[in-house]
Design a protein around this motif. Sequence first.
Motif, PDB file in Angstrom:
ATOM      1  N   LYS A   1       0.589  -1.099  -0.021  1.00 30.31           N
ATOM      2  CA  LYS A   1       0.126   0.108  -0.014  1.00 30.31           C
ATOM      3  C   LYS A   1       1.001   1.173  -0.096  1.00 30.31           C
ATOM      4  O   LYS A   1       0.443   2.443  -0.378  1.00 30.31           O
ATOM      5  CB  LYS A   1      -0.922   0.059   1.201  1.00 30.31           C
ATOM      6  CG  LYS A   1      -1.561  -1.270   1.603  1.00 30.31           C
ATOM      7  CD  LYS A   1      -2.485  -1.747   0.409  1.00 30.31           C
ATOM      8  CE  LYS A   1      -3.297  -3.123   0.794  1.00 30.31           C
ATOM      9  NZ  LYS A   1      -2.536  -4.153   1.317  1.00 30.31           N
TER      10      LYS A   1
ATOM     11  N   GLN B   1      -9.047  -6.722   7.502  1.00 30.25           N
ATOM     12  CA  GLN B   1      -9.645  -6.827   6.171  1.00 30.25           C
ATOM     13  C   GLN B   1      -8.375  -6.517   5.076  1.00 30.25           C
ATOM     14  O   GLN B   1      -7.345  -5.739   5.429  1.00 30.25           O
ATOM     15  CB  GLN B   1     -10.751  -6.192   5.805  1.00 30.25           C
ATOM     16  CG  GLN B   1     -10.558  -4.590   5.947  1.00 30.25           C
ATOM     17  CD  GLN B   1     -11.904  -3.993   5.116  1.00 30.25           C
ATOM     18  OE1 GLN B   1     -11.768  -3.774   4.064  1.00 30.25           O
ATOM     19  NE2 GLN B   1     -12.922  -3.571   6.050  1.00 30.25           N
ATOM     20  N   TYR B   2      -8.520  -7.030   3.778  1.00 29.40           N
ATOM     21  CA  TYR B   2      -7.820  -6.414   2.880  1.00 29.40           C
ATOM     22  C   TYR B   2      -8.231  -5.287   1.948  1.00 29.40           C
ATOM     23  O   TYR B   2      -9.094  -5.181   1.164  1.00 29.40           O
ATOM     24  CB  TYR B   2      -7.425  -7.613   1.830  1.00 29.40           C
ATOM     25  CG  TYR B   2      -6.227  -7.421   0.972  1.00 29.40           C
ATOM     26  CD1 TYR B   2      -5.797  -6.157   0.622  1.00 29.40           C
ATOM     27  CD2 TYR B   2      -5.704  -8.378   0.433  1.00 29.40           C
ATOM     28  CE1 TYR B   2      -4.795  -6.031  -0.538  1.00 29.40           C
ATOM     29  CE2 TYR B   2      -4.513  -8.509  -0.434  1.00 29.40           C
ATOM     30  CZ  TYR B   2      -4.276  -7.109  -1.041  1.00 29.40           C
ATOM     31  OH  TYR B   2      -3.027  -7.027  -1.820  1.00 29.40           O
TER      32      TYR B   2
ATOM     33  N   TRP C   1      -7.604  -2.089  -0.118  1.00 35.07           N
ATOM     34  CA  TRP C   1      -6.847  -1.708  -1.393  1.00 35.07           C
ATOM     35  C   TRP C   1      -7.217  -0.500  -2.265  1.00 35.07           C
ATOM     36  O   TRP C   1      -8.325  -0.675  -2.754  1.00 35.07           O
ATOM     37  CB  TRP C   1      -6.631  -2.755  -2.524  1.00 35.07           C
ATOM     38  CG  TRP C   1      -6.030  -2.662  -3.846  1.00 35.07           C
ATOM     39  CD1 TRP C   1      -6.770  -2.884  -4.989  1.00 35.07           C
ATOM     40  CD2 TRP C   1      -4.838  -2.322  -4.245  1.00 35.07           C
ATOM     41  NE1 TRP C   1      -5.925  -2.296  -5.988  1.00 35.07           N
ATOM     42  CE2 TRP C   1      -4.738  -2.087  -5.425  1.00 35.07           C
ATOM     43  CE3 TRP C   1      -3.651  -2.090  -3.166  1.00 35.07           C
ATOM     44  CZ2 TRP C   1      -3.634  -1.828  -6.285  1.00 35.07           C
ATOM     45  CZ3 TRP C   1      -2.448  -1.871  -3.919  1.00 35.07           C
ATOM     46  CH2 TRP C   1      -2.233  -1.675  -5.371  1.00 35.07           C
TER      47      TRP C   1
ATOM     48  N   GLN D   1     -12.658  -2.822  -0.340  1.00 38.91           N
ATOM     49  CA  GLN D   1     -12.487  -3.895   0.468  1.00 38.91           C
ATOM     50  C   GLN D   1     -12.143  -5.067  -0.604  1.00 38.91           C
ATOM     51  O   GLN D   1     -13.488  -5.388  -1.350  1.00 38.91           O
ATOM     52  CB  GLN D   1     -13.737  -4.020   1.389  1.00 38.91           C
ATOM     53  CG  GLN D   1     -13.634  -5.426   1.985  1.00 38.91           C
ATOM     54  CD  GLN D   1     -14.727  -5.907   2.916  1.00 38.91           C
ATOM     55  OE1 GLN D   1     -15.889  -6.027   2.291  1.00 38.91           O
ATOM     56  NE2 GLN D   1     -14.708  -5.906   4.178  1.00 38.91           N
TER      57      GLN D   1
ATOM     58  N   THR E   1      -6.280 -10.850   7.296  1.00 39.49           N
ATOM     59  CA  THR E   1      -5.354 -11.233   6.387  1.00 39.49           C
ATOM     60  C   THR E   1      -4.071 -10.888   7.068  1.00 39.49           C
ATOM     61  O   THR E   1      -3.871 -10.208   7.925  1.00 39.49           O
ATOM     62  CB  THR E   1      -5.289 -10.030   5.149  1.00 39.49           C
ATOM     63  OG1 THR E   1      -4.344 -10.533   4.226  1.00 39.49           O
ATOM     64  CG2 THR E   1      -5.279  -8.788   5.775  1.00 39.49           C
TER      65      THR E   1
ATOM     66  N   SER F   1       0.079 -10.569   6.069  1.00 44.11           N
ATOM     67  CA  SER F   1       1.006 -10.375   4.896  1.00 44.11           C
ATOM     68  C   SER F   1       2.478  -9.983   5.727  1.00 44.11           C
ATOM     69  O   SER F   1       2.551  -9.885   6.972  1.00 44.11           O
ATOM     70  CB  SER F   1       0.544  -8.987   4.329  1.00 44.11           C
ATOM     71  OG  SER F   1       0.459  -7.848   5.118  1.00 44.11           O
TER      72      SER F   1
ATOM     73  N   SER G   1       1.019 -11.868   0.633  1.00 46.48           N
ATOM     74  CA  SER G   1      -0.184 -11.745   1.178  1.00 46.48           C
ATOM     75  C   SER G   1      -0.990 -12.950   0.925  1.00 46.48           C
ATOM     76  O   SER G   1      -1.086 -13.335  -0.412  1.00 46.48           O
ATOM     77  CB  SER G   1      -0.610 -10.413   1.521  1.00 46.48           C
ATOM     78  OG  SER G   1      -2.232 -10.555   2.079  1.00 46.48           O
TER      79      SER G   1
ATOM     80  N   GLU H   1      -4.956 -14.335   0.216  1.00 45.99           N
ATOM     81  CA  GLU H   1      -6.166 -13.361  -0.292  1.00 45.99           C
ATOM     82  C   GLU H   1      -7.172 -14.446  -1.091  1.00 45.99           C
ATOM     83  O   GLU H   1      -6.548 -15.344  -1.036  1.00 45.99           O
ATOM     84  CB  GLU H   1      -5.608 -12.090  -1.080  1.00 45.99           C
ATOM     85  CG  GLU H   1      -5.109 -12.465  -2.471  1.00 45.99           C
ATOM     86  CD  GLU H   1      -5.029 -11.320  -3.350  1.00 45.99           C
ATOM     87  OE1 GLU H   1      -5.920 -11.339  -4.284  1.00 45.99           O
ATOM     88  OE2 GLU H   1      -4.313 -10.468  -3.245  1.00 45.99           O
TER      89      GLU H   1
ATOM     90  N   GLU I   1      -0.650 -13.851  -3.032  1.00 46.33           N
ATOM     91  CA  GLU I   1      -0.098 -12.801  -3.940  1.00 46.33           C
ATOM     92  C   GLU I   1       1.309 -12.265  -3.377  1.00 46.33           C
ATOM     93  O   GLU I   1       1.498 -12.417  -2.362  1.00 46.33           O
ATOM     94  CB  GLU I   1      -1.003 -11.447  -3.705  1.00 46.33           C
ATOM     95  CG  GLU I   1      -0.266 -10.170  -4.240  1.00 46.33           C
ATOM     96  CD  GLU I   1      -0.999  -8.643  -3.696  1.00 46.33           C
ATOM     97  OE1 GLU I   1      -0.553  -7.722  -4.116  1.00 46.33           O
ATOM     98  OE2 GLU I   1      -2.111  -9.002  -3.044  1.00 46.33           O
TER      99      GLU I   1
END
Length: 222
Positions: free
Chosen positions: A3, A34-35, A37, A41, A47, A49, A67, A69, A74
């Motif tokens: 991120k 939560q993921y 991005w 969401q 999650t 990572s 991570s 997902e 990923e």
Amino acid sequence: MKKTLIAAAVAGAGFAAPTAAVAEVSATLDIASQYLWRGQQLFSGGTVSGSLDYEHDSGLYAGVWTSSESFGIEYDLYAGFAGEAGDFSYDIGVIDYRYSDGGTERQAPADRASRANFTEAYLGLGYMDFGFEAYIGVGDTGNNSGDKNKNNYFTLSYSYDKFGVLVGYADFDESEANYTHVDLSYEVYDGLVFTLSQIVDEDTSDTYSKETQFVVGYSFTF
């Protein structure tokens, strides 16, 4: 997906007198509710990572971030050059997003993963507590798909003490799915961050969820 840009490697890198070369290897472990991005969401549920990074005192760095997902595993590969000069900072590099499975096209599983892969070049500029970041799509979407990646993403941010605000704009080249989101964050204590995220504008109505996203994240650094 990773991120944030890598923090400036060494204060004054590239502006100080030459010194003996110094390199550092570090790692992170992140847990989040939560993921999230770029204001969206990607999937609900927690999650985990982590990253492994190499930084040289010249400002050069490279690393891998991974991570779990809904698209499987990923892993993002990145490399760049970062530094500072007084109150100014900069970061320029390339990040490659890879997936063990995923994508949205109705293809065989072995093809979906390769179609989801993409690459971005990025530039980060900072002045005191203000920041600007640009992620520019490069190459093809997927592996040699022939579809050029022309999607871009831009952010403006400001931080004060433990508070932060970020405005992000997603610019999709071949669709009317562009949108703007705002993130507000508060670092309760070192490593523990609460984030509220809201999509505030979109080119086409009802393309994205209007629910406010709330994320609790904790980061360990080694």
